[in-house]
Design an enzyme around this catalytic site. Sequence first.
Site, PDB file in Angstrom:
ATOM      1  N   HIS A 124       0.779  -1.468   0.078  1.00 47.41           N
ATOM      2  CA  HIS A 124      -0.175   0.110  -0.035  1.00 47.41           C
ATOM      3  C   HIS A 124       1.053   1.176  -0.010  1.00 47.41           C
ATOM      4  O   HIS A 124       0.664   2.267   0.713  1.00 47.41           O
ATOM      5  CB  HIS A 124      -0.926  -0.066   1.056  1.00 47.41           C
ATOM      6  CG  HIS A 124      -1.807  -1.149   1.279  1.00 47.41           C
ATOM      7  ND1 HIS A 124      -3.215  -0.995   0.491  1.00 47.41           N
ATOM      8  CD2 HIS A 124      -1.898  -2.206   1.605  1.00 47.41           C
ATOM      9  CE1 HIS A 124      -3.802  -2.128   0.517  1.00 47.41           C
ATOM     10  NE2 HIS A 124      -3.051  -2.916   1.235  1.00 47.41           N
TER      11      HIS A 124
ATOM     12  N   ASN B 192     -10.195  -2.838   2.438  1.00 41.75           N
ATOM     13  CA  ASN B 192     -10.039  -3.061   1.224  1.00 41.75           C
ATOM     14  C   ASN B 192     -11.282  -2.300   0.374  1.00 41.75           C
ATOM     15  O   ASN B 192     -12.349  -2.492   0.883  1.00 41.75           O
ATOM     16  CB  ASN B 192      -9.429  -4.376   0.582  1.00 41.75           C
ATOM     17  CG  ASN B 192      -7.864  -4.326   0.958  1.00 41.75           C
ATOM     18  OD1 ASN B 192      -7.149  -3.356   0.804  1.00 41.75           O
ATOM     19  ND2 ASN B 192      -7.616  -5.683   1.177  1.00 41.75           N
TER      20      ASN B 192
ATOM     21  N   TYR C 296       0.439  -4.090  11.855  1.00 43.53           N
ATOM     22  CA  TYR C 296       0.326  -2.818  11.643  1.00 43.53           C
ATOM     23  C   TYR C 296       1.193  -1.942  12.598  1.00 43.53           C
ATOM     24  O   TYR C 296       1.908  -1.137  12.136  1.00 43.53           O
ATOM     25  CB  TYR C 296      -1.204  -2.450  11.306  1.00 43.53           C
ATOM     26  CG  TYR C 296      -1.644  -2.936  10.027  1.00 43.53           C
ATOM     27  CD1 TYR C 296      -1.632  -4.143   9.679  1.00 43.53           C
ATOM     28  CD2 TYR C 296      -2.271  -2.119   9.158  1.00 43.53           C
ATOM     29  CE1 TYR C 296      -2.176  -4.662   8.550  1.00 43.53           C
ATOM     30  CE2 TYR C 296      -2.341  -2.616   7.567  1.00 43.53           C
ATOM     31  CZ  TYR C 296      -2.544  -3.614   7.527  1.00 43.53           C
ATOM     32  OH  TYR C 296      -3.022  -4.065   6.335  1.00 43.53           O
TER      33      TYR C 296
END
Length: 504
Positions: A58, A131, A341
């Site tokens: 990303h 997404n 993350y």
Amino acid sequence: MSNDHRPPHTTNDAGIPIASDEHSLTVGPDGPILLQDHYLIQKMAQFNRERVPERVVHAKGSGAFGYFEVTADVSQWTKAAFLNTVGKRTPVVARFSTVAGEQGSADTVRDPRGFAVKFYTEEGNYDLVGNNTPIFFVRDPPKFSDFIHSQKRMGDTGMRSNNAQWDFWSLAPESLHQVAFLMSDRGTPRTYRHMNGYGSHTFMWVNAGGERFWVKYHFKTEQGIENFTDSEAAEMAKQDPDFHRRDLRESIANGDFPVWRLEMQIMPFEEAAAYRFNPFDLTKVWPHSDYPGITIGRLVLDRNPANFFAEIEQASFEPANMVPGIGPSPDKMLLGRLFSYPDAHRYRIGTNYLQLPVNRPQSPVHSYSQDGSMRYEHHGAQPVYAPNSYHGPQAAPEYAAEPTWSADGEFVRSAYSLHAEDDDFGQAGTLFRKTLSATDREHLISNIVGHMSQGVERHIQERAVALWHKVDANLGAGIARGIGLSGEAAPSGHNGTSGKRAKK
Ligand code: NDP
């Protein structure tokens, strides 16, 4: 600052006025540069450090600010404060992205798109990091980095490889449902505004009475779904690699604010165990006939970033940010992402990434974390340990208790326990037969044929076609014809795996 329109004096980063925007300090006009030209040294050193590591996935993204507005009473399902009143607005930042390409890559290439939203709620940040597809390629986190490696540049050539992509997909049949989305025209959305966003995972909601529900988030575009065809997307990649970034920025600048309707699918807690699919498997949707969407709010983006790097490049979204009334589920991919993350942000931005203006909560922080590189906010004289006798912050076990479920069993490495209709092909088949129009089906076949025709070895093509046959005989036959496989590849070609997922 003067009141007239003359620009301010240039200063160095310490705020000290500097003498020249153009010339270094030298011994005579032709002489050597002096080490005491601190401004020059600061300028060169800062320049060398302008880039932070780009995201491994990303990397190319765009974003904007706005708000989320509640449009229906959801108190029967969740006690989350930001959702507790119809009409309540919560500020948000959203970031959209491609997955595989680097920072400079073209926006319109075939790829899933990231759809991440940070809600600055009164109970802390709530991040939904999804997404533009409701499913994903794999269902267990150890496979994630392997999957990504197969999509990005190869170690030996430094180039992407369709062969590697199909090698992985054809050895991971659970990926086919998502590959079908990716290879359909939804894999090339016209703009970020013309696509849906999905939380993709299953999450838990808990109401004030402690009642639990499993939920899925669907942000439906009010601009309507619009996609490029494969050739239109390729053409736009040449014409304007920043097409999606430009579209989002210009739409907002022109007052044409994009809006998404938030629909929830809500499953009573007890129904999960006997549901026909495993409801926590990220390669599956919950059919709408079982759990219809319930509209609860709208997401509006109405403000562009003032500085792209500070506010979008450094924006850090993490699925672990969940506020009281919202929790995780047994979805293994979600559980893996809860760790990965924030770990990426600590590496990429730094330990105190949550103190940057775009990431810091708009509610008070009273943690026992301290120090670390570049810390900005601090707790002054607050005690640095808990428990303490000096009025330091105290946890709120009842108010903030994590939503839970129970689990028991031996430690195993295995797929999920099977539900009656679990398999790797059924929902992809439904997509092909029931959801796609005739034109969509044609495009899906031609997109797969085009992609598989570029450098994919024959034995991998054959293995992939055998899997597509299991999704749908006509789909398999169409692809086989398109890539010139004689006859129609044997339906039983994948390592002896049957359509039904074997219980390991
Ligand atoms: P439904 O007919 O009730 O729903 C199908 C959904 O597919 C639509 O609501 C729409 O959802 C989405 N859709 C429409 N056109 C396309 C397209 N060209 N490409 C991809 N998705 C499209 O049936 P089910 O709920 O039983 O789902 C059938 C199949 O549809 C699933 O197997 C799945 O592949 C796909 N699908 C299902 C979704 C779900 O959450 N149930 C969501 C998206 C796709 P949307 O408005 O979200 O685009």
